[in-house]
Scaffold this active site. Structure first.
Site, short mmCIF file in Angstrom:
data_model
loop_
_atom_site.label_atom_id
_atom_site.label_comp_id
_atom_site.label_asym_id
_atom_site.label_seq_id
_atom_site.Cartn_x
_atom_site.Cartn_y
_atom_site.Cartn_z
N LYS A 252 77.84 1.39 26.52
CA LYS A 252 78.00 -0.01 26.08
C LYS A 252 76.86 -0.85 26.62
CE LYS A 252 81.11 -3.98 26.85
NZ LYS A 252 82.36 -4.40 27.50
N ASP A 257 78.22 -11.32 27.87
CA ASP A 257 79.47 -11.41 27.13
C ASP A 257 80.18 -12.71 27.45
OD1 ASP A 257 81.72 -10.92 25.65
OD2 ASP A 257 82.64 -9.58 27.12
N LYS A 264 85.80 -16.43 27.18
CA LYS A 264 86.32 -16.12 28.50
C LYS A 264 86.49 -17.39 29.33
CE LYS A 264 84.03 -11.60 28.96
NZ LYS A 264 85.24 -10.77 29.16
N ASP A 275 77.75 -6.47 32.01
CA ASP A 275 78.61 -5.87 31.00
C ASP A 275 77.90 -4.75 30.22
OD1 ASP A 275 81.19 -5.72 30.00
OD2 ASP A 275 80.78 -7.05 28.32
N ASP A 334 86.58 -10.89 22.17
CA ASP A 334 86.22 -10.45 23.52
C ASP A 334 86.43 -8.95 23.71
OD1 ASP A 334 85.26 -10.76 26.10
OD2 ASP A 334 87.22 -11.26 26.94
N GLU A 336 84.67 -6.69 22.38
CA GLU A 336 83.45 -6.41 21.61
C GLU A 336 82.84 -5.05 21.91
OE1 GLU A 336 81.98 -6.78 25.38
OE2 GLU A 336 83.44 -8.13 24.45
N ARG A 338 84.12 -2.05 22.24
CA ARG A 338 84.56 -0.96 21.36
C ARG A 338 84.00 -1.10 19.95
NH1 ARG A 338 90.68 -2.59 22.41
NH2 ARG A 338 89.61 -3.26 24.31
#
Length: 483
Positions: A252, A257, A264, A275, A334, A336, A338
């Site tokens: 990833k 993010d 968030k 992230d 959020d 994101e 996956r």
């Protein structure tokens, strides 16, 4: 004007191997803890030495300047001690300089006779990583020791140190990439840096937003659509001649993010520069695998995007078509990671036909609740691959706990308006893994959720505050075991 950004990759200290101590070089001594509580602790020049792992004492006089405890002699204790010793030596060096003294740049220590290969590996990892620093500053960096000389007559030690150095370099590079602030670390920066540091045996191909659009990477484009910094797909290929097995790694690469429209809370959002720690671990692992010359083909994919908030951001309720055609109902922007990894998994499997698939991601806060901050979550469709990952982690000092892919929740992944749901009902870490499994074509696959151990707020073992570099060493060791 000096660039305040630290170098990437960071400059680790050198570890030399010698067969005797040198006169005039500051010396550290390693001691074990007493066998039982009835034995009086060692005392040197009036300083009480407990021998506990990681307990480092500075000693006055003409003898060893530092005495470091090894605990009960387990390899993990050697790693903890190496890290604590590196920090203590650097603190002493800085104090000497502040007091007008001359900076020493080398330290030596004699390996205990009972030290095995595992002990040497862990000690080396601790020494190399315990003194790691990442600081963006206009000031000159603090002085640090340049060389540690291990004294041993064992002919196996140089090779052990060389391999441990490659593992430490993978961890440090992962930390470097994850710690880099996101005003610098755009998807393009991450791709360019990966290409620069990968090494001569790794072929790097960077796919831009036009290619992603043409090829139908709907998940990556949806997540990256809210940012004016367009996404990238980073491909790294290591193809040694004669390799009979092929490992696909997917990491990833969310360079920042915000959560997107499902934004968030402000508290903790600054940590989202890390992230992309899974993608960083994948990049660093391939570099190390190639440097070690392991006889296994490895392809790595890092879908890199910034999940931002704007008029072009993707929305809850959208239906996104991934590479390969499968569609996902979006419920929470959020979730994101996956989305981008689904594209990369399908592309990697269809394009490269690997034997094994392993992905790494800071995917779910649920895993932090389940396993805390020092253990990674391991999901796998194949028992043998799961065992190899866990065993690889144990050998290099990274803890994994296998989590279940509960089939009772698999039906929740089925979509109502699309093929699958992005955030199905059920335990968050498990359902996220079940979602990813939909894109793995039934191959032996392992999913490493590192949301907990990817970052730290304090020192422990070889870890320092910030990105930890977790998973990189496991991936290298896994490749070695598969080879």
């Amino acid at each position: 004007m000096r660039n305040p950004l630290p170098p990437v990759p960071t400059n680790l200290l050198d570890i030399e191997v010698a067969d005797s101590l040198r006169r005039g070089v500051p010396t550290a001594r390693l001691v074990a803890a007493p066998d039982n509580d009835d034995v009086e602790p060692l005392e040197i020049e009036g300083v009480r030495i407990t021998g506990k792992a990681g307990d480092v004492q500075t000693v006055p006089g003409d003898g060893p300047r530092w005495v470091a405890g090894l605990g009960e002699g387990e390899p993990k204790g050697y790693r903890k001690t190496g890290a604590a010793l590196a920090r203590a030596i650097n603190a002493s060096l800085a104090e000497d300089v502040d007091n007008g003294g001359k900076a020493f740049r080398a330290v030596q220590l004699e390996l205990p006779e009972e030290a095995s290969g595992e002990h040497v590996t862990d000690l080396t990892l601790g020494l190399l990583l315990g003194g790691y620093r990442y600081q963006v500053s206009g000031d000159d960096p603090k002085p640090s020791v340049r060389t540690v000389r291990l004294v041993s007559a064992d002919p196996a030690v140089p090779a052990l140190v060389e391999r441990a150095t490659a593992l430490a370099a993978a961890t440090a590079l992962t930390r470097d990439l994850a710690n880099t602030p996101s005003n610098v670390k755009t998807p393009a920066w991450l791709a360019d840096t990966a290409a620069r540091v990968a090494g001569p045996r790794v072929e790097v191909t960077v796919r831009d937003e036009k290619w992603l659009t043409t090829q139908g990477f709907g998940g990556v484009l949806a997540v990256g659509g809210g940012s004016d910094r367009p996404p990238r797909l980073i491909e790294l290929a290591y193809r040694p001649s004669g390799a009979s097995r092929h490992l696909l790694l997917v990491g990833k690469g969310i360079t920042f993010d915000t959560g997107g429209l499902s934004i968030k809370p402000a508290d903790g959002m600054h940590l989202m520069r890390t992230d992309m720690a899974g993608g960083a671990a994948v990049i660093a692992a391939v570099r190390a695998i190639a440097a070690l010359g392991l006889p296994i083909r490895v392809t790595a994919l890092v879908p890199a995007a910034e999940n931002h908030v704007s008029g072009s951001a993707y929305r809850p309720g959208d239906i996104v078509r991934h590479y390969g055609g499968k569609t996902t109902e979006v419920a929470n922007t959020d979730a994101e990671g996956r989305m981008v990894m689904a594209d990369a998994l399908v592309y990697g499997i269809k394009r490269f036909s690997p034997d094994y698939v392993v992905d790494a991601a800071t995917l779910t806060g649920a895993m932090k609740v389940s396993l805390g901050l020092r253990t990674g979550g391991l999901f796998a469709s194949d028992d043998a691959l799961a065992a190899l990952v866990a065993e690889a982690g144990a050998r290099v000092g990274e803890a994994w706990w296998r989590m279940p892919l509960v089939e009772d929740y698999a039906e929740n992944v089925r979509g109502e308006f699309g093929d699958v749901r992005q955030t199905p009902a059920g335990p968050g870490g498990i359902t996220a893994a079940l979602f990813l499994r939909e894109f793995t074509a039934g191959l032996p696959w392992a999913h490493l959720d590192i949301a907990g151990p990817a970052r730290s707020e304090k020192n422990y073992d070889d870890v320092v505050p910030g990105a930890t570099g977790f998973a990189a060493r496991t991936l290298v060791e896994l490749a070695a075991s598969l080879a």
